[in-house]
Design a protein around this motif. Structure first.
Motif, PDB file in Angstrom:
ATOM      1  N   PRO A   1     -23.703   2.506   8.102  1.00  0.00           N
ATOM      2  CA  PRO A   1     -24.270   2.245   9.235  1.00  0.00           C
ATOM      3  C   PRO A   1     -24.127   3.446   9.995  1.00  0.00           C
ATOM      4  O   PRO A   1     -23.937   4.100  10.174  1.00  0.00           O
ATOM      5  N   CYS A   2     -25.597   2.802  11.359  1.00  0.00           N
ATOM      6  CA  CYS A   2     -25.506   3.628  12.258  1.00  0.00           C
ATOM      7  C   CYS A   2     -25.421   3.169  13.695  1.00  0.00           C
ATOM      8  O   CYS A   2     -25.236   1.912  13.803  1.00  0.00           O
ATOM      9  N   LEU A   3     -25.365   4.225  14.504  1.00  0.00           N
ATOM     10  CA  LEU A   3     -24.940   3.615  15.951  1.00  0.00           C
ATOM     11  C   LEU A   3     -26.461   2.833  16.704  1.00  0.00           C
ATOM     12  O   LEU A   3     -27.629   4.109  16.162  1.00  0.00           O
ATOM     13  N   LEU A   4     -26.397   1.428  16.923  1.00  0.00           N
ATOM     14  CA  LEU A   4     -27.319   1.026  17.712  1.00  0.00           C
ATOM     15  C   LEU A   4     -27.362  -0.027  18.808  1.00  0.00           C
ATOM     16  O   LEU A   4     -26.162  -0.392  18.792  1.00  0.00           O
ATOM     17  N   ASP A   5     -28.349   1.236  19.846  1.00  0.00           N
ATOM     18  CA  ASP A   5     -27.933   0.250  21.023  1.00  0.00           C
ATOM     19  C   ASP A   5     -28.743  -1.196  21.335  1.00  0.00           C
ATOM     20  O   ASP A   5     -30.014   0.133  21.895  1.00  0.00           O
ATOM     21  N   ALA A   6     -29.049  -2.071  21.050  1.00  0.00           N
ATOM     22  CA  ALA A   6     -30.206  -2.962  21.047  1.00  0.00           C
ATOM     23  C   ALA A   6     -30.820  -2.958  22.942  1.00  0.00           C
ATOM     24  O   ALA A   6     -31.791  -2.774  23.484  1.00  0.00           O
ATOM     25  N   THR A   7     -29.732  -2.385  23.763  1.00  0.00           N
ATOM     26  CA  THR A   7     -29.938  -2.774  25.073  1.00  0.00           C
ATOM     27  C   THR A   7     -30.908  -1.132  25.797  1.00  0.00           C
ATOM     28  O   THR A   7     -31.876  -1.264  26.638  1.00  0.00           O
ATOM     29  N   GLU A   8     -31.394  -0.455  24.587  1.00  0.00           N
ATOM     30  CA  GLU A   8     -31.657   1.359  25.027  1.00  0.00           C
ATOM     31  C   GLU A   8     -32.973   0.779  24.764  1.00  0.00           C
ATOM     32  O   GLU A   8     -33.660  -0.043  24.220  1.00  0.00           O
ATOM     33  N   ALA A   9     -34.098   1.530  25.835  1.00  0.00           N
ATOM     34  CA  ALA A   9     -35.690   1.142  25.430  1.00  0.00           C
ATOM     35  C   ALA A   9     -35.781   1.613  24.090  1.00  0.00           C
ATOM     36  O   ALA A   9     -34.832   3.119  23.831  1.00  0.00           O
ATOM     37  N   GLY A  10     -36.357   2.012  23.449  1.00  0.00           N
ATOM     38  CA  GLY A  10     -36.665   2.676  22.557  1.00  0.00           C
ATOM     39  C   GLY A  10     -36.144   2.640  20.970  1.00  0.00           C
ATOM     40  O   GLY A  10     -36.797   2.972  19.800  1.00  0.00           O
ATOM     41  N   TRP A  11     -35.342   1.305  21.413  1.00  0.00           N
ATOM     42  CA  TRP A  11     -34.846   1.493  19.656  1.00  0.00           C
ATOM     43  C   TRP A  11     -35.037   1.186  18.835  1.00  0.00           C
ATOM     44  O   TRP A  11     -35.312   1.605  16.928  1.00  0.00           O
ATOM     45  N   ALA A  12     -36.261  -0.149  18.586  1.00  0.00           N
ATOM     46  CA  ALA A  12     -37.215  -0.319  17.847  1.00  0.00           C
ATOM     47  C   ALA A  12     -37.698   0.441  16.787  1.00  0.00           C
ATOM     48  O   ALA A  12     -38.044   0.717  15.963  1.00  0.00           O
ATOM     49  N   ALA A  13     -38.178   2.010  17.760  1.00  0.00           N
ATOM     50  CA  ALA A  13     -38.978   2.978  17.506  1.00  0.00           C
ATOM     51  C   ALA A  13     -38.325   2.976  16.360  1.00  0.00           C
ATOM     52  O   ALA A  13     -38.792   3.905  15.214  1.00  0.00           O
ATOM     53  N   LYS A  14     -37.450   3.391  16.607  1.00  0.00           N
ATOM     54  CA  LYS A  14     -35.970   4.165  15.425  1.00  0.00           C
ATOM     55  C   LYS A  14     -36.068   3.261  14.539  1.00  0.00           C
ATOM     56  O   LYS A  14     -35.834   3.988  13.243  1.00  0.00           O
ATOM     57  N   HIS A  15     -36.618   2.390  14.251  1.00  0.00           N
ATOM     58  CA  HIS A  15     -35.838   1.100  12.890  1.00  0.00           C
ATOM     59  C   HIS A  15     -37.003   0.576  12.468  1.00  0.00           C
ATOM     60  O   HIS A  15     -36.716  -0.906  12.540  1.00  0.00           O
ATOM     61  N   HIS A  16     -38.344   1.408  12.974  1.00  0.00           N
ATOM     62  CA  HIS A  16     -39.548   0.559  12.413  1.00  0.00           C
ATOM     63  C   HIS A  16     -39.694   0.415  11.236  1.00  0.00           C
ATOM     64  O   HIS A  16     -38.509   0.983   9.854  1.00  0.00           O
ATOM     65  N   GLY A  17     -40.994  -0.859  10.472  1.00  0.00           N
ATOM     66  CA  GLY A  17     -40.941  -1.604   9.485  1.00  0.00           C
ATOM     67  C   GLY A  17     -39.515  -2.070   8.328  1.00  0.00           C
ATOM     68  O   GLY A  17     -39.165  -2.090   7.814  1.00  0.00           O
ATOM     69  N   GLN A  18     -38.986  -2.799   9.738  1.00  0.00           N
ATOM     70  CA  GLN A  18     -37.909  -3.414   8.946  1.00  0.00           C
ATOM     71  C   GLN A  18     -38.604  -5.059   8.857  1.00  0.00           C
ATOM     72  O   GLN A  18     -39.066  -5.542   9.112  1.00  0.00           O
ATOM     73  N   ASP A  19     -38.241  -5.373   7.523  1.00  0.00           N
ATOM     74  CA  ASP A  19     -38.617  -7.620   6.988  1.00  0.00           C
ATOM     75  C   ASP A  19     -38.701  -7.755   7.211  1.00  0.00           C
ATOM     76  O   ASP A  19     -38.323  -9.200   7.227  1.00  0.00           O
ATOM     77  N   LEU A  20     -36.763  -8.018   7.990  1.00  0.00           N
ATOM     78  CA  LEU A  20     -36.235  -9.058   8.034  1.00  0.00           C
ATOM     79  C   LEU A  20     -35.262  -8.268   9.269  1.00  0.00           C
ATOM     80  O   LEU A  20     -33.982  -6.486   9.051  1.00  0.00           O
ATOM     81  N   ILE A  21     -35.032  -8.987  10.381  1.00  0.00           N
ATOM     82  CA  ILE A  21     -34.194  -8.331  11.556  1.00  0.00           C
ATOM     83  C   ILE A  21     -32.968  -9.176  11.650  1.00  0.00           C
ATOM     84  O   ILE A  21     -33.181 -10.207  11.731  1.00  0.00           O
ATOM     85  N   LEU A  22     -31.291  -9.112  11.554  1.00  0.00           N
ATOM     86  CA  LEU A  22     -31.080 -10.110  11.275  1.00  0.00           C
ATOM     87  C   LEU A  22     -29.645  -9.973  12.625  1.00  0.00           C
ATOM     88  O   LEU A  22     -29.326  -8.359  13.119  1.00  0.00           O
ATOM     89  N   LEU A  23     -29.245 -11.321  13.049  1.00  0.00           N
ATOM     90  CA  LEU A  23     -28.862 -10.885  14.379  1.00  0.00           C
ATOM     91  C   LEU A  23     -27.553 -11.912  14.349  1.00  0.00           C
ATOM     92  O   LEU A  23     -28.327 -13.167  14.963  1.00  0.00           O
TER      93      LEU A  23
END
Length: 133
Positions: free
Chosen positions: A103-125
């Motif tokens: 697991p990784c620390l990910l704060d989806a309220t932080e600007a730019g979080w998606a750039a650190k996790h690019h290339g995903q084929d599926l994002i589940l929430l």
């Protein structure tokens, strides 16, 4: 043997045998109930292999079940809370799934979080929206 984490130096990992703490792992009964419908929904949606990011993985119960049931996806669990990261690690380490990353620390309220996790084929929430509503 469980070691007192207060004696650890910064950056050291606390390692325990999973059988020693399994009964004390954070567990959400609702997650147990919801696992199968979530797996079926993802199975219908994700029909090809690829990378999957679960945002706000919580205790880790969902992502472990998903990785087990859907081995064609490489799962990246995440959470904003260090205690939940530890829980996800405990749940996932017990299963030895090769398609489940640590697991990784990910704060989806932080600007730019998606750039650190690019290339995903599926994002589940699954575990986030009810916490912030």
């Amino acid at each position: 043997m469980i070691r007192d984490s207060s004696t650890l130096q910064k950056g050291q990992l606390l390692r325990v045998e999973i059988n020693e703490v399994k009964d004390r792992l954070p567990q959400n009964i609702l997650e147990d109930i919801r696992k199968e419908p979530i797996v079926e929904l993802v199975r219908k949606t994700a029909t090809k292999s690829g990378k999957a990011l679960e945002i706000a993985s919580g205790t880790g119960q969902h992502v472990v079940k998903l990785a087990s049931a859907l081995p064609f996806l490489n799962w990246q669990p995440s959470d904003v809370d260090e205690a939940r990261i530890n829980s996800i690690s405990c749940w996932s380490n017990d299963q030895h799934l090769t398609n489940l990353k640590p697991p990784c620390l990910l704060d989806a309220t932080e600007a730019g979080w998606a750039a650190k996790h690019h290339g995903q084929d599926l994002i589940l929430l699954v575990n986030l929206l009810h916490l912030i509503s």
